[in-house]
Write a protein that holds these residues in place. Structure first.
Motif, PDB file in Angstrom:
ATOM      1  N   UNK A 193       2.119 -69.309  23.002  1.00  0.00           N
ATOM      2  CA  UNK A 193       0.796 -69.280  22.755  1.00  0.00           C
ATOM      3  C   UNK A 193       0.484 -68.091  21.702  1.00  0.00           C
ATOM      4  N   UNK A 194      -0.363 -68.576  20.839  1.00  0.00           N
ATOM      5  CA  UNK A 194      -1.194 -67.470  20.103  1.00  0.00           C
ATOM      6  C   UNK A 194      -2.451 -67.569  20.267  1.00  0.00           C
ATOM      7  N   UNK A 195      -3.189 -66.185  20.166  1.00  0.00           N
ATOM      8  CA  UNK A 195      -4.598 -66.027  20.560  1.00  0.00           C
ATOM      9  C   UNK A 195      -5.019 -64.827  19.504  1.00  0.00           C
ATOM     10  N   UNK A 196      -6.193 -64.674  19.031  1.00  0.00           N
ATOM     11  CA  UNK A 196      -6.728 -63.602  18.164  1.00  0.00           C
ATOM     12  C   UNK A 196      -6.521 -62.492  18.854  1.00  0.00           C
ATOM     13  N   UNK A 197      -6.315 -61.148  18.540  1.00  0.00           N
ATOM     14  CA  UNK A 197      -6.528 -59.962  19.088  1.00  0.00           C
ATOM     15  C   UNK A 197      -7.920 -59.535  19.087  1.00  0.00           C
ATOM     16  N   UNK A 198      -8.305 -58.607  19.933  1.00  0.00           N
ATOM     17  CA  UNK A 198      -9.702 -58.109  20.150  1.00  0.00           C
ATOM     18  C   UNK A 198     -10.180 -57.583  18.725  1.00  0.00           C
ATOM     19  N   UNK A 199     -11.417 -57.882  18.452  1.00  0.00           N
ATOM     20  CA  UNK A 199     -12.212 -57.489  17.163  1.00  0.00           C
ATOM     21  C   UNK A 199     -12.100 -55.982  17.048  1.00  0.00           C
ATOM     22  N   UNK A 200     -12.087 -55.522  15.853  1.00  0.00           N
ATOM     23  CA  UNK A 200     -12.354 -54.094  15.570  1.00  0.00           C
ATOM     24  C   UNK A 200     -11.091 -53.029  16.409  1.00  0.00           C
ATOM     25  N   UNK A 201     -10.129 -53.721  16.924  1.00  0.00           N
ATOM     26  CA  UNK A 201      -9.121 -53.003  17.647  1.00  0.00           C
ATOM     27  C   UNK A 201      -9.474 -52.293  19.120  1.00  0.00           C
ATOM     28  N   UNK A 202     -10.961 -52.821  19.394  1.00  0.00           N
ATOM     29  CA  UNK A 202     -11.667 -52.318  20.584  1.00  0.00           C
ATOM     30  C   UNK A 202     -11.312 -53.088  21.708  1.00  0.00           C
ATOM     31  N   UNK A 203     -11.317 -54.367  21.739  1.00  0.00           N
ATOM     32  CA  UNK A 203     -11.117 -55.291  22.604  1.00  0.00           C
ATOM     33  C   UNK A 203      -9.905 -55.809  22.984  1.00  0.00           C
ATOM     34  N   UNK A 204      -9.298 -56.229  23.947  1.00  0.00           N
ATOM     35  CA  UNK A 204      -8.053 -56.812  24.190  1.00  0.00           C
ATOM     36  C   UNK A 204      -8.274 -58.342  24.486  1.00  0.00           C
ATOM     37  N   UNK A 205      -7.195 -59.138  24.398  1.00  0.00           N
ATOM     38  CA  UNK A 205      -7.238 -60.667  24.552  1.00  0.00           C
ATOM     39  C   UNK A 205      -8.172 -61.061  25.784  1.00  0.00           C
ATOM     40  N   UNK A 206      -8.951 -61.756  25.846  1.00  0.00           N
ATOM     41  CA  UNK A 206      -9.907 -62.272  26.914  1.00  0.00           C
ATOM     42  C   UNK A 206      -9.018 -62.452  28.062  1.00  0.00           C
ATOM     43  N   UNK A 207      -9.115 -61.494  29.217  1.00  0.00           N
ATOM     44  CA  UNK A 207      -8.374 -61.683  30.431  1.00  0.00           C
ATOM     45  C   UNK A 207      -8.386 -63.264  31.029  1.00  0.00           C
ATOM     46  N   UNK A 208      -9.377 -63.855  30.992  1.00  0.00           N
ATOM     47  CA  UNK A 208      -9.489 -65.149  31.538  1.00  0.00           C
ATOM     48  C   UNK A 208      -8.559 -66.104  30.839  1.00  0.00           C
ATOM     49  N   UNK A 209      -8.243 -65.827  29.429  1.00  0.00           N
ATOM     50  CA  UNK A 209      -7.256 -66.708  28.712  1.00  0.00           C
ATOM     51  C   UNK A 209      -6.010 -66.441  29.344  1.00  0.00           C
ATOM     52  N   UNK A 210      -5.615 -65.012  29.566  1.00  0.00           N
ATOM     53  CA  UNK A 210      -4.308 -64.608  29.818  1.00  0.00           C
ATOM     54  C   UNK A 210      -4.006 -65.217  31.468  1.00  0.00           C
ATOM     55  N   UNK A 211      -5.117 -65.358  32.248  1.00  0.00           N
ATOM     56  CA  UNK A 211      -4.926 -65.806  33.538  1.00  0.00           C
ATOM     57  C   UNK A 211      -4.507 -67.165  33.610  1.00  0.00           C
ATOM     58  N   UNK A 212      -5.314 -67.938  32.555  1.00  0.00           N
ATOM     59  CA  UNK A 212      -5.076 -69.154  32.526  1.00  0.00           C
ATOM     60  C   UNK A 212      -3.632 -69.561  31.963  1.00  0.00           C
ATOM     61  N   UNK A 213      -3.038 -68.706  30.922  1.00  0.00           N
ATOM     62  CA  UNK A 213      -1.892 -68.960  30.673  1.00  0.00           C
ATOM     63  C   UNK A 213      -0.808 -68.500  31.580  1.00  0.00           C
ATOM     64  N   UNK A 214      -1.068 -67.555  32.397  1.00  0.00           N
ATOM     65  CA  UNK A 214      -0.132 -67.403  33.550  1.00  0.00           C
ATOM     66  C   UNK A 214      -0.196 -68.411  34.476  1.00  0.00           C
ATOM     67  N   UNK A 215      -1.373 -68.853  34.881  1.00  0.00           N
ATOM     68  CA  UNK A 215      -1.292 -69.940  35.704  1.00  0.00           C
ATOM     69  C   UNK A 215      -0.609 -71.236  35.321  1.00  0.00           C
ATOM     70  N   UNK A 216      -0.525 -71.506  33.969  1.00  0.00           N
ATOM     71  CA  UNK A 216       0.102 -72.438  33.563  1.00  0.00           C
ATOM     72  C   UNK A 216       1.345 -72.180  33.288  1.00  0.00           C
ATOM     73  N   UNK A 217       1.911 -70.969  33.200  1.00  0.00           N
ATOM     74  CA  UNK A 217       3.512 -70.626  33.325  1.00  0.00           C
ATOM     75  C   UNK A 217       3.794 -70.427  31.931  1.00  0.00           C
TER      76      UNK A 217
END
Length: 435
Positions: free
Chosen positions: A151-175
């Protein structure tokens, strides 16, 4: 929402895929990633996402996946896990098996089905972060047996925000545990050609902005892609038995996606059309994304008044919508008449978001009228098929002359002679052996 006589509405909508400047920019990005690998990938990440990364920081760590669970509500985890189970159960019914057929003459014909080896999933970030799309891309690939899903997904804007945690949880739940913090055209190019940090894939799927769509088109042929998706669409076919409150809400559910999204009501009832138009305006004023939804309704929304449900079905088949809701008395009786629609929702309680998130069918559906010839994402998108031919001596002796006839008709003497040399040798041997 404007009410339009069907005679005055253009059923063919054309969608432009990028300006000349956007196309040139994407070609440059793709070329640079192909030539320079990680160096260009990091450079474009800094330029477009305003985030400075090293090659070692591209891949999301297990610790980040674990930490994401602490940033989301338990109710979300439960909902995404239940949705994943429903989606998996639906796609399990789509699995195909290899097959072989033994012919009476000893020949064996068949088809061998194998999963793709490595698939890349693009997941948008920022305002268009959709955890549900993670499930819709990953799960059918898993059911198909794809061993490597990245999976690829954009990093946080301006280096201040990380990847949306909801996306990461969905990825983890999907394996999924191979995730890279890159986005845009540069991420698509990295998946297609590979870099020092990201091995190349066989297919790329998932939604994205115009730069992602153009990059997918640019790399098609080097890898497979799911589609070049256009703006989201919904068509509701309704009669006076429908509730205008429900129908208006469903129209706005798609209009809020994008200023270019299309929401269309088709009805034979002028009274229902007028009631729904009023209701759309009432609900629009209360919608948080009313600016986006309002632009969609004003520019691409319409209520089409037809003479009958039969004429409405004809209109629907010409529109070939991404999402079709049939909200009429006895909706099941009309299913057989629908020739072109990506997903069909029947009855007042089958609201389009039921399919978007939870029921099980895939929500990645053909847009822009392409439901005339294409289908929602399913397990077949992640397999490949090989034909198998084991031709017996008996079959070649019997059919060889006809094969040569066809080859010589096409002017391909080499093809004919490849058969002829066998007939000359094996045919005589067969006669001598009394076969």
């Amino acid at each position: 929402m404007r009410i339009v006589p069907i005679q005055e509405f253009n059923l063919q909508r054309e969608v432009d895929y990028g300006t000349p400047e956007q196309n040139i920019s994407v070609k440059e990005i793709v070329g640079d990633i192909k030539a320079e690998g990680d160096a260009a990938l990091l450079r474009y990440t800094e330029k477009h996402d305003r985030t400075v990364l090293s090659a070692q920081q591209l891949r999301v760590t297990e610790a980040e996946l674990t930490a994401a669970y602490e940033q989301v509500e338990p109710s979300f985890v439960q909902a995404i896990a239940t949705a994943a189970a429903n989606i998996r159960a639906f796609h399990m019914r789509e699995k195909r098996n290899s097959w072989m057929d033994l012919q009476p003459d000893g020949s064996i014909l068949g088809q061998i089905i194998r999963p793709l080896k490595r698939v890349g999933v693009y997941v948008p970030g920022g305002k268009a972060a959709y955890p549900s799309s993670v499930l819709m891309n990953v799960i059918p690939a898993q059911v198909a047996g794809v061993p490597e899903i990245v999976m690829v997904t954009p990093p946080g804007t301006n280096g201040k925000e990380g990847i949306d945690p909801y996306i990461l949880v969905a990825a983890a739940e999907a394996g999924v545990n191979e995730i890279y913090r890159v986005g845009g055209a540069q991420a698509i190019a990295a998946l297609a050609y590979g870099t020092e940090s990201i091995p190349p894939v066989d297919k790329i799927c998932g939604p994205g902005n115009i730069y992602v769509a153009l990059a997918k088109r640019e790399v098609y042929g080097v890898v497979d892609i799911d589609s070049i998706a256009g703006p989201s669409e919904i068509v509701v076919l309704a009669d006076e038995s429908a509730d205008p409150v429900y129908v208006a809400a469903d129209l706005l559910s798609q209009a809020e996606h994008d200023e270019m999204a299309s929401a269309i009501l088709v009805t034979p009832s002028l009274a229902f059309a007028e009631a729904t138009s009023v209701e759309v305006q009432r609900q629009l004023a209360l919608l948080p994304r009313r600016d986006i939804a309002g632009a969609s309704v004003d520019n691409y929304g319409a209520i089409l008044v037809v003479e009958s449900i039969a004429e409405g079905i004809s209109v629907v088949n010409k529109l070939a919508p991404e999402h079709l809701e049939i909200v009429v008395e006895d909706p099941m009786s009309y299913v057989g008449s629908i020739e072109n629609a990506g997903a069909i929702f029947l009855g007042p309680y089958s609201s389009e978001p039921v399919g978007d998130y939870f029921a099980g069918p895939n929500h990645i559906i053909p847009t822009n009228g392409t439901a005339r010839f294409s289908s929602p994402v399913d397990v077949d998108d992640f397999i490949k098929k090989s034909s198998m031919i084991y031709y017996s001596k008996e079959a070649l002796l019997k059919n060889g002359a006809m094969i040569m006839e066809l080859a010589r008709h096409e002017g391909l003497e080499g093809h004919a002679r490849a058969i002829e040399v066998r007939l000359e040798k094996e045919g005589k041997a067969g006669v001598n052996n009394g076969q």
